[in-house]
Write a protein that holds these residues in place. Structure first.
Motif, PDB file in Angstrom:
ATOM      1  N   TRP A  38     -14.342  -9.908  -4.686  1.00  0.00           N
ATOM      2  CA  TRP A  38     -13.908  -8.726  -5.414  1.00  0.00           C
ATOM      3  C   TRP A  38     -13.860  -9.016  -6.916  1.00  0.00           C
ATOM      4  CZ3 TRP A  38     -10.195  -9.821  -1.169  1.00  0.00           C
ATOM      5  CH2 TRP A  38     -10.627  -9.251   0.037  1.00  0.00           C
ATOM      6  N   LYS A  63      -4.671   3.210   6.762  1.00  0.00           N
ATOM      7  CA  LYS A  63      -5.426   3.717   7.904  1.00  0.00           C
ATOM      8  C   LYS A  63      -5.129   2.852   9.127  1.00  0.00           C
ATOM      9  CE  LYS A  63      -9.274   5.659   5.255  1.00  0.00           C
ATOM     10  NZ  LYS A  63     -10.749   5.682   5.066  1.00  0.00           N
ATOM     11  N   HIS A  69      -8.509 -12.166   7.588  1.00  0.00           N
ATOM     12  CA  HIS A  69      -9.774 -11.951   8.272  1.00  0.00           C
ATOM     13  C   HIS A  69      -9.773 -12.747   9.565  1.00  0.00           C
ATOM     14  CE1 HIS A  69     -10.171 -15.595   5.858  1.00  0.00           C
ATOM     15  NE2 HIS A  69     -11.053 -16.015   6.747  1.00  0.00           N
ATOM     16  N   GLN A  86       0.812  -1.215   0.000  1.00  0.00           N
ATOM     17  CA  GLN A  86       0.000   0.000   0.000  1.00  0.00           C
ATOM     18  C   GLN A  86       0.848   1.268   0.000  1.00  0.00           C
ATOM     19  OE1 GLN A  86      -3.340  -0.385  -0.273  1.00  0.00           O
ATOM     20  NE2 GLN A  86      -2.835  -2.560  -0.299  1.00  0.00           N
ATOM     21  N   ARG A 131     -22.070  -9.094  -0.500  1.00  0.00           N
ATOM     22  CA  ARG A 131     -21.331  -8.047   0.203  1.00  0.00           C
ATOM     23  C   ARG A 131     -22.265  -6.914   0.617  1.00  0.00           C
ATOM     24  NH1 ARG A 131     -16.049  -4.959  -2.407  1.00  0.00           N
ATOM     25  NH2 ARG A 131     -15.385  -3.845  -0.520  1.00  0.00           N
ATOM     26  N   GLN A 166     -23.373  -5.684   4.468  1.00  0.00           N
ATOM     27  CA  GLN A 166     -23.261  -4.307   4.932  1.00  0.00           C
ATOM     28  C   GLN A 166     -24.594  -3.777   5.420  1.00  0.00           C
ATOM     29  OE1 GLN A 166     -21.614  -2.492   1.409  1.00  0.00           O
ATOM     30  NE2 GLN A 166     -19.482  -2.832   2.048  1.00  0.00           N
ATOM     31  N   SER A 221      -7.315   1.661  11.111  1.00  0.00           N
ATOM     32  CA  SER A 221      -8.523   0.910  11.443  1.00  0.00           C
ATOM     33  C   SER A 221      -8.635  -0.338  10.580  1.00  0.00           C
ATOM     34  CB  SER A 221      -9.748   1.796  11.221  1.00  0.00           C
ATOM     35  OG  SER A 221      -9.902   2.083   9.832  1.00  0.00           O
ATOM     36  N   VAL A 222      -9.764  -1.050  10.729  1.00  0.00           N
ATOM     37  CA  VAL A 222      -9.995  -2.262   9.935  1.00  0.00           C
ATOM     38  C   VAL A 222     -10.114  -1.946   8.451  1.00  0.00           C
ATOM     39  CG1 VAL A 222     -11.063  -3.576  11.786  1.00  0.00           C
ATOM     40  CG2 VAL A 222     -12.475  -2.063  10.387  1.00  0.00           C
ATOM     41  N   ALA A 223     -10.228  -0.667   8.085  1.00  0.00           N
ATOM     42  CA  ALA A 223     -10.228  -0.301   6.668  1.00  0.00           C
ATOM     43  C   ALA A 223      -8.910  -0.696   6.017  1.00  0.00           C
ATOM     44  CB  ALA A 223     -10.473   1.194   6.503  1.00  0.00           C
ATOM     45  N   SER A 224      -7.826  -0.748   6.789  1.00  0.00           N
ATOM     46  CA  SER A 224      -6.531  -1.266   6.321  1.00  0.00           C
ATOM     47  C   SER A 224      -6.151  -2.431   7.220  1.00  0.00           C
ATOM     48  CB  SER A 224      -5.461  -0.163   6.347  1.00  0.00           C
ATOM     49  OG  SER A 224      -5.779   0.886   5.456  1.00  0.00           O
ATOM     50  N   GLN A 225      -5.451  -2.136   8.303  1.00  0.00           N
ATOM     51  CA  GLN A 225      -5.202  -3.107   9.357  1.00  0.00           C
ATOM     52  C   GLN A 225      -5.065  -2.338  10.667  1.00  0.00           C
ATOM     53  OE1 GLN A 225      -1.846  -5.369   7.913  1.00  0.00           O
ATOM     54  NE2 GLN A 225      -0.474  -3.644   7.924  1.00  0.00           N
ATOM     55  N   HIS A 281     -14.558 -11.140   5.494  1.00  0.00           N
ATOM     56  CA  HIS A 281     -14.809 -11.439   4.074  1.00  0.00           C
ATOM     57  C   HIS A 281     -14.416 -12.860   3.692  1.00  0.00           C
ATOM     58  CE1 HIS A 281     -10.510 -10.737   3.810  1.00  0.00           C
ATOM     59  NE2 HIS A 281     -10.655  -9.454   4.115  1.00  0.00           N
TER      60      HIS A 281
END
Length: 488
Positions: free
Chosen positions: A246, A190, A232, A180, A318, A322, A192-196, A433
């Motif tokens: 994806w 980030k 995950h 990244q 997905r 959400q 957070s869980v948006a990245s790790q 996921h």
């Protein structure tokens, strides 16, 4: 005699010239090595987005000072820095003194304290880069990737887990982070869980430092490139192929059997009342029926049709996850009476530690504690440990192509709605996921004696564990020539 003397002098001169040339080459090689040594030994830096909001507070510990640049007049020494966005500018409180800054002001903050700097309620190492973008204050933490990882491993996994699992997490997290890096923008990942997950100094422990140190510079590589090392919490018995979640099917992210049967989220269930469904699905005005029209080979929902009083809605798995806030898409649906009792039957497998044990800081600890709280309110058998049931059979292939319809029985429909009305009961497996490494599965394999390389090889098929080289990713060409890792 003269001729022999002349030849002797020529030979001597040639030796001297050769010596000078060789010395020159040696010197050039020496200086060249020195020039390349620093980039080779330099640890790549990460830029981690920690905070975006209207205000923030930075402070140093006790008698320590923070060095702040960007306020004008060189470096300012402060113990406390408070910033708040106000209109078109930023109000700063510098050790109690108020000052208004232009919205374009960029500050850098660092100190020499090994314990780092406090940002609100957490401490972080490295340097803080603070800017104002779109009326929000942004804080980016710049630090070496290995220092960053000692916190990430402890933020993602319980530090008391087997070292092999922690080392597998370190390699996967390092690969993900470096892939990244330098992709553009003001930050790489980030917190957070948006990245790790990255929770600063408090998530570092002796075991996470050991896991990072013993895998220093090691990354996952497939066909000469860094892989997309996603992971995950728990797959529910079988991981998912990337192409099912994806747009791209990657050769190393295929569905494999998992070893997470002891996970507290291996099986779960949730109920949704009519009022909650109306809020989550305003297009249909709630749910009367769920038709699962397509499942992946692992049994996860790929597409479903939801029908309610106002009409129908087609969602991908997905999107459905959400909308309903489901733990995974490996689920089945049923409409049940709100008065019916459907207690979740737990059986014994594994309980290494209580989910509510003090000092739990990792993401998995928080998931486990959350499951513990929810099961307490769902009339589960009283127990101080979380246990998981044996895995149910995965949906057989003939069922995967069928349309699944779950509705109230006809007898109930004829009698009218039950006193408590109808609810949507969702039974599921796993958390996340489902692609790549299952963290609970890594724990299970480590408990069986697998080392970190075997764990990674199981979940990332065909990928090699190698010291990082810059050509593994052109975006990471931070050194002039390929080198095996950073060993400064």
């Amino acid at each position: 005699m003269a001729r022999g003397g002349t030849l002797k002098r020529l030979r001597l001169r040639m030796v001297r010239i050769a010596s000078v040339v060789l010395a020159g080459f040696a010197t050039a090689a020496l200086f060249g090595s020195a020039q390349h040594a620093m980039p080779m030994e330099r640890e790549p830096q990460m830029r981690v987005l920690l905070h975006e909001g209207p205000k923030l507070l930075l402070r140093a510990d006790k008698t320590q000072w923070m060095q702040v640049r960007g306020l004008g007049g060189g470096v300012r020494r402060l113990r406390r820095l408070q910033l708040e966005q106000a209109g078109g500018s930023v109000v700063a409180v510098l050790d109690g003194n108020r000052r208004r800054l232009a919205s374009g002001t960029v500050l850098t903050v660092q100190n020499d304290d090994p314990r780092g700097i406090w940002l609100d309620s957490r401490r972080y190492r490295g340097e803080f880069q603070i800017s104002c973008r779109g009326g929000r204050l942004r804080v980016v933490n710049a630090l070496g990737v290995e220092t960053y990882l000692t916190s990430v491993v402890g933020s993602e996994m319980p530090h008391h887990w087997p070292l092999a699992a922690l080392k597998a997490q370190a390699v996967a997290a390092r690969t993900y982070a470096l892939r990244q890096r330098s992709r553009g923008g003001g930050w790489d990942v980030k917190a957070s869980v948006a990245s790790q997950v990255y929770r600063g100094v408090e998530a570092e422990t002796a075991s996470t430092r050991q896991a990072v140190a013993e895998t220093r510079s090691l990354v996952l590589v497939h066909r000469g490139k860094l892989i997309n090392a996603v992971f995950h919490s728990s797959s529910g018995g079988v991981t998912e192929s990337s192409g099912m979640v994806w747009s791209q099917q990657l050769p190393y992210l295929v569905s494999v059997p998992d070893h997470d049967q002891h996970s507290p989220v291996h099986r779960w269930q949730e109920r949704f009342a009519s009022s909650g469904l109306r809020q989550r699905l305003p297009e249909t005005g709630g749910v009367n029926r769920v038709d699962v029209t397509s499942r992946s080979a692992s049994g996860r929902v790929r597409q479903a049709r939801l029908e309610g009083p106002r009409g129908s809605l087609v969602l991908t798995g997905r999107e459905l996850r959400q909308r309903l806030g489901l733990k995974s898409t490996l689920v089945t649906f049923e409409m049940v009476s709100a008065d019916s009792a459907t207690p979740f039957q737990a059986s014994t497998v594994l309980a290494r530690r209580s989910a509510s044990s003090t000092g739990s800081r990792s993401r998995i600890d928080r998931i486990t504690a959350s499951v513990a709280r929810s099961t307490t309110t769902s009339s589960l058998p009283s127990t101080s440990f979380l246990v998981a049931p044996p895995p149910p059979p995965v949906l057989s292939s003939p069922m995967r192509s069928r349309s699944f319809r779950f509705r109230a029985s006809r007898s109930n429909a004829r009698r009218g709605p039950a006193v408590g009305g109808l609810q949507l009961l969702v039974r599921g497996q796993g958390y996340g996921h489902g692609v790549g490494m299952s963290q609970w599965g890594a724990h299970g394999l480590a408990e069986q004696g697998a080392d970190f390389r075997a764990i990674l090889g199981h979940y990332y098929r065909g990928a090699d564990v190698l010291p990082f080289k810059s050509h593994y990713d052109p975006a990471l060409a931070w050194q002039p020539h390929p080198a095996s890792g950073w060993w400064g």
